[in-house]
Design an enzyme around this catalytic site. Structure first.
Site, PDB file in Angstrom:
ATOM      1  N   HIS A  88      46.592  32.559  42.327  1.00  0.00           N
ATOM      2  CA  HIS A  88      46.341  33.976  42.609  1.00  0.00           C
ATOM      3  C   HIS A  88      47.323  34.452  43.677  1.00  0.00           C
ATOM      4  O   HIS A  88      47.613  33.727  44.631  1.00  0.00           O
ATOM      5  CB  HIS A  88      44.893  34.177  43.074  1.00  0.00           C
ATOM      6  CG  HIS A  88      44.507  35.615  43.105  1.00  0.00           C
ATOM      7  ND1 HIS A  88      44.927  36.462  44.109  1.00  0.00           N
ATOM      8  CD2 HIS A  88      43.811  36.378  42.229  1.00  0.00           C
ATOM      9  CE1 HIS A  88      44.474  37.686  43.850  1.00  0.00           C
ATOM     10  NE2 HIS A  88      43.796  37.658  42.709  1.00  0.00           N
ATOM     11  N   GLU A 154      48.770  39.200  36.370  1.00  0.00           N
ATOM     12  CA  GLU A 154      48.280  40.111  37.404  1.00  0.00           C
ATOM     13  C   GLU A 154      49.457  40.628  38.228  1.00  0.00           C
ATOM     14  O   GLU A 154      49.825  40.013  39.249  1.00  0.00           O
ATOM     15  CB  GLU A 154      47.313  39.373  38.339  1.00  0.00           C
ATOM     16  CG  GLU A 154      46.070  38.863  37.672  1.00  0.00           C
ATOM     17  CD  GLU A 154      44.911  38.789  38.665  1.00  0.00           C
ATOM     18  OE1 GLU A 154      43.911  39.443  38.422  1.00  0.00           O
ATOM     19  OE2 GLU A 154      45.049  38.109  39.691  1.00  0.00           O
TER      20      GLU A 154
HETATM   21  P1  PGA Z   1      41.358  44.034  41.505  1.00  0.00           P
HETATM   22  O1  PGA Z   1      41.630  42.481  41.746  1.00  0.00           O
HETATM   23  O2  PGA Z   1      40.554  44.156  40.251  1.00  0.00           O
HETATM   24  O3  PGA Z   1      40.587  44.488  42.737  1.00  0.00           O
HETATM   25  O4  PGA Z   1      42.678  44.694  41.401  1.00  0.00           O
HETATM   26  C1  PGA Z   1      41.992  41.667  40.672  1.00  0.00           C
HETATM   27  C2  PGA Z   1      42.355  40.293  41.156  1.00  0.00           C
HETATM   28  O5  PGA Z   1      42.877  40.138  42.259  1.00  0.00           O
HETATM   29  O6  PGA Z   1      42.129  39.307  40.427  1.00  0.00           O
END
Ligand code: PGA
Length: 226
Positions: A88, A154
């Protein structure tokens, strides 16, 4: 579809117990083919049987040992946890480099864990047209054929900002990733009730990884129910 909730550094042991209770209740009435995963803070792990998969936001690639402040497999085993989040961007930002992420990946693979491996670029990288090159680096030397692997795209500029990436950009990255792996692909970054449908409709999209919009269990349930 996979609906994964990353609760990050939110919820306490008490509040997550209520969260899990409400989610368990709600899942009795949802489609069986959906896979629901929640990553609570480790202090809130639950030991009872759940109707969703409980995963860990973090772990150290060891069973146990002299690793102050870390969490080993022994600790995950106690809660029946075999699903891990790796890579992440918020952990990368704290200094987890490719070498450590690779060690975590290999350890998780060795123990047959379900891995959700996160990749994603900064806005600047996207603007320079270097997204694919960057993602290739983030996936370098990882076994993309590992059967228990899920990859979450992401883009950093969309995490926690309230502004998800554009559909065409997500589509282009997921198509690219699907040419490299058969792993299921998720999108994460400001997924909410207004954009989830369009995101789930994207070709190659196998689900979502949700942060902010999953903190309230009712909202997460609504996202799952669609
Ligand atoms: P968010 O976070 O939905 O608040 O953008 C997603 C994540 O960090 O996995």
């Amino acid at each position: 579809m996979i609906f994964a909730a990353n609760l990050k550094c939110n919820h306490t042991r008490a509040s997550f117990a209520l969260y899990a209770k409400a989610l368990n209740e709600a899942l009795k009435y949802t489609k069986n083919e959906d896979e629901i995963i929640v990553f609570p803070p480790s202090i809130a792990f639950l030991g009872e049987k759940l109707d969703f998969i409980q995963g860990t936001q973090n772990f150290y690639p060891c069973v146990n040992g002299a690793f102050t402040g870390e969490l080993g497999k022994m600790h995950l085993d106690e809660f029946g946890i075999n699903c891990v989040l790796i890579g992440h961007s918020e952990r990368r930002a704290l200094g987890e480099d490719h070498e450590l992420l690779k060690a975590k990946f290999e350890f998780a693979k060795e123990h047959d864990f379900k891995i959700i491996f996160c990749v994603g670029e900064e806005l600047e990288c996207k603007k320079q047209g270097k997204t694919k090159e960057f993602l290739n680096k983030q996936l370098e030397n990882l076994d993309l054929n590992y059967q228990n692997l899920i990859i979450a795209y992401e883009p950093i500029y969309s995490i926690g900002t309230g502004l998800s990436a554009e559909i065409k950009d997500i589509e282009s990255v997921l198509t690219f990733l699907s040419s490299k792996t058969k792993a299921k692909l998720l999108y994460g970054g400001s997924v909410n009730e207004d954009n989830i449908k369009a995101i789930l409709d994207i070709e190659h999209c196998g689900g979502v990884l949700v942060g902010s919009a999953a903190l309230d269990v009712r909202k997460f349930i609504n996202l799952i129910k669609g």
